[in-house]
Structure formats: C-alpha cells, structure tokens
Design a protein around this motif. Sequence first.
Motif, PDB file in Angstrom:
ATOM      1  N   PRO A  54     133.869 -28.224  44.749  1.00  0.00           N
ATOM      2  CA  PRO A  54     133.607 -28.291  46.140  1.00  0.00           C
ATOM      3  C   PRO A  54     133.394 -29.260  47.178  1.00  0.00           C
ATOM      4  CG  PRO A  54     131.522 -27.688  44.514  1.00  0.00           C
ATOM      5  CD  PRO A  54     132.694 -28.446  43.803  1.00  0.00           C
ATOM      6  N   ALA A  55     133.535 -30.642  46.530  1.00  0.00           N
ATOM      7  CA  ALA A  55     134.116 -31.778  47.439  1.00  0.00           C
ATOM      8  C   ALA A  55     135.487 -31.711  47.958  1.00  0.00           C
ATOM      9  CB  ALA A  55     133.801 -33.004  46.750  1.00  0.00           C
ATOM     10  N   MET A  56     136.388 -31.219  46.851  1.00  0.00           N
ATOM     11  CA  MET A  56     137.882 -31.054  47.261  1.00  0.00           C
ATOM     12  C   MET A  56     137.988 -29.908  48.447  1.00  0.00           C
ATOM     13  SD  MET A  56     138.930 -31.515  43.406  1.00  0.00           S
ATOM     14  CE  MET A  56     141.050 -31.204  43.699  1.00  0.00           C
ATOM     15  N   LEU A  57     137.289 -28.899  48.360  1.00  0.00           N
ATOM     16  CA  LEU A  57     137.295 -27.872  49.255  1.00  0.00           C
ATOM     17  C   LEU A  57     136.652 -28.229  50.618  1.00  0.00           C
ATOM     18  CD1 LEU A  57     136.064 -24.797  47.105  1.00  0.00           C
ATOM     19  CD2 LEU A  57     138.655 -25.386  47.682  1.00  0.00           C
ATOM     20  N   LEU A  58     135.498 -29.042  50.621  1.00  0.00           N
ATOM     21  CA  LEU A  58     135.163 -29.146  51.840  1.00  0.00           C
ATOM     22  C   LEU A  58     136.061 -30.485  52.597  1.00  0.00           C
ATOM     23  CD1 LEU A  58     131.407 -29.255  51.036  1.00  0.00           C
ATOM     24  CD2 LEU A  58     132.617 -27.577  52.487  1.00  0.00           C
ATOM     25  N   LEU A  59     136.733 -31.271  51.804  1.00  0.00           N
ATOM     26  CA  LEU A  59     137.494 -32.248  52.380  1.00  0.00           C
ATOM     27  C   LEU A  59     138.606 -31.766  53.406  1.00  0.00           C
ATOM     28  CD1 LEU A  59     137.640 -34.780  49.369  1.00  0.00           C
ATOM     29  CD2 LEU A  59     136.934 -35.351  51.902  1.00  0.00           C
ATOM     30  N   VAL A  60     139.211 -30.529  53.070  1.00  0.00           N
ATOM     31  CA  VAL A  60     140.037 -29.763  53.805  1.00  0.00           C
ATOM     32  C   VAL A  60     139.604 -29.699  55.397  1.00  0.00           C
ATOM     33  CG1 VAL A  60     141.686 -27.719  54.036  1.00  0.00           C
ATOM     34  CG2 VAL A  60     140.844 -28.610  51.646  1.00  0.00           C
TER      35      VAL A  60
ATOM     36  N   SER B  56     127.920 -36.319  46.686  1.00  0.00           N
ATOM     37  CA  SER B  56     128.825 -35.579  47.915  1.00  0.00           C
ATOM     38  C   SER B  56     127.958 -35.269  48.920  1.00  0.00           C
ATOM     39  CB  SER B  56     129.480 -34.364  47.250  1.00  0.00           C
ATOM     40  OG  SER B  56     130.111 -34.773  46.052  1.00  0.00           O
ATOM     41  N   ALA B  57     126.765 -34.681  48.795  1.00  0.00           N
ATOM     42  CA  ALA B  57     126.018 -34.255  50.039  1.00  0.00           C
ATOM     43  C   ALA B  57     125.724 -35.351  50.626  1.00  0.00           C
ATOM     44  CB  ALA B  57     124.875 -33.355  49.429  1.00  0.00           C
TER      45      ALA B  57
ATOM     46  N   LEU C  11     144.218 -36.393  51.818  1.00  0.00           N
ATOM     47  CA  LEU C  11     145.193 -36.061  50.568  1.00  0.00           C
ATOM     48  C   LEU C  11     144.885 -37.142  49.343  1.00  0.00           C
ATOM     49  CD1 LEU C  11     148.487 -35.558  52.268  1.00  0.00           C
ATOM     50  CD2 LEU C  11     147.099 -33.789  51.426  1.00  0.00           C
ATOM     51  N   GLY C  12     144.630 -38.338  49.799  1.00  0.00           N
ATOM     52  CA  GLY C  12     144.147 -39.199  48.680  1.00  0.00           C
ATOM     53  C   GLY C  12     142.887 -39.073  48.052  1.00  0.00           C
ATOM     54  N   ALA C  13     141.703 -38.603  48.790  1.00  0.00           N
ATOM     55  CA  ALA C  13     140.548 -38.256  48.291  1.00  0.00           C
ATOM     56  C   ALA C  13     140.679 -37.136  47.373  1.00  0.00           C
ATOM     57  CB  ALA C  13     139.705 -37.999  49.519  1.00  0.00           C
ATOM     58  N   ILE C  14     141.427 -36.122  47.797  1.00  0.00           N
ATOM     59  CA  ILE C  14     141.655 -34.823  46.867  1.00  0.00           C
ATOM     60  C   ILE C  14     142.135 -35.278  45.536  1.00  0.00           C
ATOM     61  CG2 ILE C  14     142.875 -32.620  46.585  1.00  0.00           C
ATOM     62  CD1 ILE C  14     142.241 -32.390  49.570  1.00  0.00           C
ATOM     63  N   ALA C  15     143.372 -35.907  45.401  1.00  0.00           N
ATOM     64  CA  ALA C  15     143.999 -36.738  44.551  1.00  0.00           C
ATOM     65  C   ALA C  15     143.003 -37.358  43.565  1.00  0.00           C
ATOM     66  CB  ALA C  15     145.254 -37.304  44.910  1.00  0.00           C
TER      67      ALA C  15
ATOM     68  N   ALA D  61     125.704 -38.227  55.714  1.00  0.00           N
ATOM     69  CA  ALA D  61     125.712 -39.397  56.385  1.00  0.00           C
ATOM     70  C   ALA D  61     126.904 -39.798  57.392  1.00  0.00           C
ATOM     71  CB  ALA D  61     125.474 -40.664  55.274  1.00  0.00           C
ATOM     72  N   LEU D  62     128.141 -39.419  56.820  1.00  0.00           N
ATOM     73  CA  LEU D  62     129.424 -39.807  57.408  1.00  0.00           C
ATOM     74  C   LEU D  62     130.167 -38.943  58.162  1.00  0.00           C
ATOM     75  CD1 LEU D  62     130.763 -42.048  54.710  1.00  0.00           C
ATOM     76  CD2 LEU D  62     129.466 -42.736  56.500  1.00  0.00           C
ATOM     77  N   PHE D  63     130.011 -37.516  57.914  1.00  0.00           N
ATOM     78  CA  PHE D  63     130.846 -36.399  58.583  1.00  0.00           C
ATOM     79  C   PHE D  63     130.265 -36.167  60.170  1.00  0.00           C
ATOM     80  CE2 PHE D  63     131.739 -32.088  59.893  1.00  0.00           C
ATOM     81  CZ  PHE D  63     132.986 -31.965  59.647  1.00  0.00           C
ATOM     82  N   PRO D  64     131.259 -36.351  60.997  1.00  0.00           N
ATOM     83  CA  PRO D  64     130.867 -36.279  62.496  1.00  0.00           C
ATOM     84  C   PRO D  64     130.484 -34.799  62.789  1.00  0.00           C
ATOM     85  CG  PRO D  64     133.151 -36.543  62.088  1.00  0.00           C
ATOM     86  CD  PRO D  64     132.664 -36.658  60.857  1.00  0.00           C
ATOM     87  N   TRP D  65     129.153 -34.647  62.741  1.00  0.00           N
ATOM     88  CA  TRP D  65     128.939 -33.070  63.009  1.00  0.00           C
ATOM     89  C   TRP D  65     128.841 -32.673  64.560  1.00  0.00           C
ATOM     90  CZ3 TRP D  65     128.028 -30.150  58.503  1.00  0.00           C
ATOM     91  CH2 TRP D  65     127.984 -31.157  57.523  1.00  0.00           C
TER      92      TRP D  65
END
Length: 277
Positions: free
Chosen positions: A40-46, A264-265, A132-136, A270-274
Amino acid sequence: MTTITSPVPVIDPYAPTAPASAWRFLHALNPLSKVAAVAPAMLLLVLVRDLATPASFIALAYAIILVGARITPRTAALLFLAVPVGVVVIGFGFSVWVDAALVDDTAPFLQIGSWTLFSGAVEIGFATALRLGAIAALALVGGLTTSGPDLVRSSIQQLRVPYRVGYTALAAFRFVPRFGHELAVIRAAHRVRGHHGGRGPIARIARGWGYIVPLLAGAIRHAERVALAMDARAFGAHPTRTERHLVPFRSRDIVFIALFFAASATIFIALFPWQPA
C-alpha cells in the motif's frame, strides 16, 4: 566390529531458509506478509509530490532492514552509497528536463551562461527521485530477506495459487543458477580448445554469440528432462498435493503488517501536504 557411519547430509535447494534469530526477525516472517505490508505504501507513493514523505519512507525502510535483516558489507555499501548516489544523479537529471517556464518564478539554483536551473525544478526532480528511491527501499525490505522458492511456496499455500503454476515457476527459478554453471563450463571448454578470439569489445561480442547455441541446447535438454521427470511422477494429475515444506502465516506476520501500516499512516498524515500550496 561393525562401524556405523553417520548419513551424508543432503542439501535441498528447495528447502525454506533457515530460521533466523529473534533479532533478525525479517527472515522469520512469511514472504507474503512483507509484500502485504509495503505494497500500500508503494502504491500511495506514486501520488505524492513532496520531499519529506518519500524521504521518511526511505529512512523507515533502512531502519527495518538494519534491525531485522542479515546483510553483508557489500549489501550495506549498496544501501548507503549506491542508493543515495542514484537519488542525487536521478534528481538532477529530472531537474534539467523540467520546463523552465513552469518554475521561473522560483529562485535560481544554478546558472551557466544564459541557462538557469531554478530551485523549483530541483525540487520537482528530487521529489521524483526520492519517490523512486522510496519504492526501491520498500521493495528491499522483502527482497533482501526472501528467497524465490519461499515466495512461490507461500503463494501456493496461502493464496491458493495452483501448484501446477507455482512449481513450474520454481523449476524456472532453478534454471537461473544452472545457466550460470553451464556458461562457466562452456567458457572453460572454449579456453581449453584455444577459442579465445582475441581481445577487445568486438571479440567479446563474438565470444558471447558463440555461447548462445550451446546454452540454448543445454536449456532444451534440461527442460526435456524436467518435463519427463514431472510426467513420470504424475505431476498435475490431482487437484491438490501434499506439501513437503510448509511456510506458515503466524501471528507475528499480522503484528508486522499492523505495525507497518500504523507507521505508514503516521508518515502520510503527518508529512503529506494535504492542502494544495
């Protein structure tokens, strides 16, 4: 007097990996739990476009790998040198390709003659590189601690993948080291017969081309032997089969998935600019 000798140990290449200590917990988890935790985190990082969110996931993945995985010095050097260098190179590469008209209202970051690299372009480029680095890095959580046979075996047992498909994949997986061994034998045979072919890139290409036909012939012979052996053992004649090696899905796997989901949540909240800038 009759001397009783101990039996010679037989190494089974399809056997599951040896159980790890409690400290290196990733090796003791079910392969599917590691995939389910990071997917799920890899998908949301896109979807993210900021710098802090993917950087935090890289740090989280590195922390889990360092604490829960057995890594060699070469792997550690790859993690702490190759991945950051790759992020920097890819980040600047993407920065150069950003349309300057989209970021000309930001401060200049680098100027060479009439060409200007704006800080907005650098931010966009490094945001892409960090994603890309986070997904890897998240992929390495399971990739460094899971073998191919274990993943196939757990897919058959937990996901109910048909064993005809799964064990065909296992047979194909065993082709990879066999190709490496056969290639070494072919190279040794060519050297013994004096087929060096000279030096330089053209000579290497010519030698490689000469390896193709023997490798294909060996692959066909090996595939035929595997097919005959599977047919002789009535492989695929029954809807189910008895598993020799079990890969259980235990409570520790559920705990790992839940903890990773919580981490992940927390990062996303906390960090994602909503709110859009």
